[in-house]
Write an enzyme that holds these catalytic residues in place. Structure first.
Site, PDB file in Angstrom:
ATOM      1  CG  MET A   1      -2.003  -1.101   1.129  1.00 44.33           C
ATOM      2  SD  MET A   1      -2.908  -1.375   2.665  1.00 44.33           S
ATOM      3  CE  MET A   1      -3.609   0.223   2.997  1.00 44.33           C
ATOM      4  CD  GLU A   2       1.245   6.231  -3.557  1.00 50.83           C
ATOM      5  OE1 GLU A   2       0.011   6.294  -3.534  1.00 50.83           O
ATOM      6  OE2 GLU A   2       1.974   7.109  -4.060  1.00 50.83           O
ATOM      7  CB  CYS A  91      -3.857   2.843  -8.518  1.00 52.94           C
ATOM      8  SG  CYS A  91      -3.588   4.395  -7.654  1.00 52.94           S
ATOM      9  CE  LYS A 132      -5.315  -5.135  -4.699  1.00 49.17           C
ATOM     10  NZ  LYS A 132      -4.952  -3.743  -4.447  1.00 49.17           N
ATOM     11  CD  GLU A 194     -14.551  -2.031   3.779  1.00 47.51           C
ATOM     12  OE1 GLU A 194     -14.727  -1.739   4.975  1.00 47.51           O
ATOM     13  OE2 GLU A 194     -13.912  -1.310   3.018  1.00 47.51           O
ATOM     14  NE  ARG A 217      -9.064   0.150   3.609  1.00 43.98           N
ATOM     15  CZ  ARG A 217     -10.323   0.496   3.373  1.00 43.98           C
ATOM     16  NH1 ARG A 217     -10.717   1.711   3.648  1.00 43.98           N
ATOM     17  NH2 ARG A 217     -11.161  -0.377   2.858  1.00 43.98           N
TER      18      ARG A 217
END
Ligand SMILES: Cc1cc2nc3c(=O)[nH]c(=O)nc-3n(C[C@H](O)[C@H](O)[C@H](O)COP(=O)(O)O)c2cc1C
Length: 319
Positions: A1-2, A91, A132, A194, A217
């Site tokens: 993750m950037e 992205c 992806k 999620e 996340r």
């Protein structure tokens, strides 16, 4: 993750276990062959056989719309020892899309094919090429065509972030939209989006019919989530990370980050992680309030230590 999951974060998270593979932040490919130092900056693990200290492979992720340049840079990454190359078609960032990279390419499935097959043909067969995608750009109308392009280009695996670009990062993720693809796919499909808990994991694999998932996340908010999932799957016991464990991780992270970056960047990185952790740990919210105006590594470490000493129980103080 950037901007979030760099080598220091990968080091921390893979040490906790449960992770089978990592992917670097995306490396933007335009019209040049990137110097080796760029690949090594994004993926210092290339100096360690492409593995994190805990031995987890790290695929190098490329993003760009020019098949030839993507191929040239993929070959370079492979030569440097990347255990695999992942191509980003997900992205949603305006600037990235405006420059012909990320999810905007999903509007033209033939370009997905051209990019992946150019990369596939340029790199050794021993290097897996993965992709992806999202469910689409504006809507899902091209999803089957996109996936067909991915399959025909001889991709090794496909990760699907179960939202369109227009959905952004807004809940929910539409895991059920993946099951159709999974059913007819000749390659492994990995579900993403999620997954914040074991319950989300269970719903995701049920709805998507996938056996593999990618955490974003969720693992930043709950650093042992992959381990929790593995323990659940293999019926093993696992002691969930408590507040004390989180403080220990933060102290280590601060130290590793200080060694890797300039002192004044340490604060932002710790605060950024606290921003994710506070979703699961009330203590992280409290600590965030106490460090939010601090910048330097030593000040942040002092606060973490203060919290750590507060956590020591009276029993251990007198024993
Ligand atoms: C700050 C941020 C940076 C991201 N950077 C990347 C990236 O470099 N490459 C990529 O494939 N996905 C990237 N993503 C998307 C995540 O990998 C993931 O697909 C998305 O967040 C959905 O999963 P989650 O709901 O588990 O977070 C990023 C997401 C966020 C929030």
């Amino acid at each position: 993750m950037e901007g979030v999951v760099d080598h220091t974060m990968r080091q921390m998270l893979t040490k906790l276990g449960g992770i089978d593979r990592c992917v670097t932040e995306f490396i933007r490919v335009t019209n040049t062959r990137l110097p080796n130092k760029v690949f090594l900056r994004y993926c210092p693990e290339l100096n360690n056989g492409g593995l994190t200290e805990a031995g987890v492979p790290v695929y190098v992720q490329l993003l760009g719309g020019n098949p030839e340049m993507m191929a040239i840079n993929a070959l370079q990454a492979a030569k440097l020892g990347a255990p695999g190359i992942d191509i980003n078609f997900g992205c949603p960032a305006k600037l990235v899309n405006k420059n012909d990279g990320g999810s905007v390419i999903l509007k033209q499935p033939n370009r997905v094919y051209d990019i992946i097959s150019a990369v596939r043909n340029a790199t050794p067969h021993s290097t897996p090429i993965t992709a992806k995608i999202r469910l689409g750009f504006e809507d899902r109308s091209l999803l089957h065509e996109i996936c067909q392009a991915v399959f025909e280009a001889n991709t090794s695996e496909l990760t699907i972030h179960a939202r369109t670009k227009v959905d952004g990062y807004k809940p929910p993720a539409y895991w059920d939209a993946i099951s159709d693809i999974r059913e007819r796919s000749p390659i492994p499909i990995i579900a993403n989006g999620e997954i914040w808990s074991i319950q989300d994991y269970q719903s995701c694999i049920k709805q998507s019919q996938c056996t593999d998932i990618m955490l974003g996340r969720g693992i930043l908010a709950c650093p042992d989530l992959a381990m929790q999932i593995k323990a659940f799957e293999y019926d093993r016991s696992h002691q969930k990370l408590g507040p004390q464990g989180i403080l220990e991780l933060l102290a280590q992270f601060s130290e590793i980050t200080e060694a890797a970056y300039e002192n004044r960047y340490v604060g932002n990185r710790v605060k950024q992680w606290l921003g994710y952790l506070r979703r699961q740990y009330p203590l992280a919210s409290e600590l965030f309030e106490d460090v939010k105006r601090l910048t330097f590594a030593e000040d942040i470490s002092e606060q973490i230590q203060r919290y750590q000493s507060r956590m020591v129980s009276p029993v251990s103080l007198i024993s």
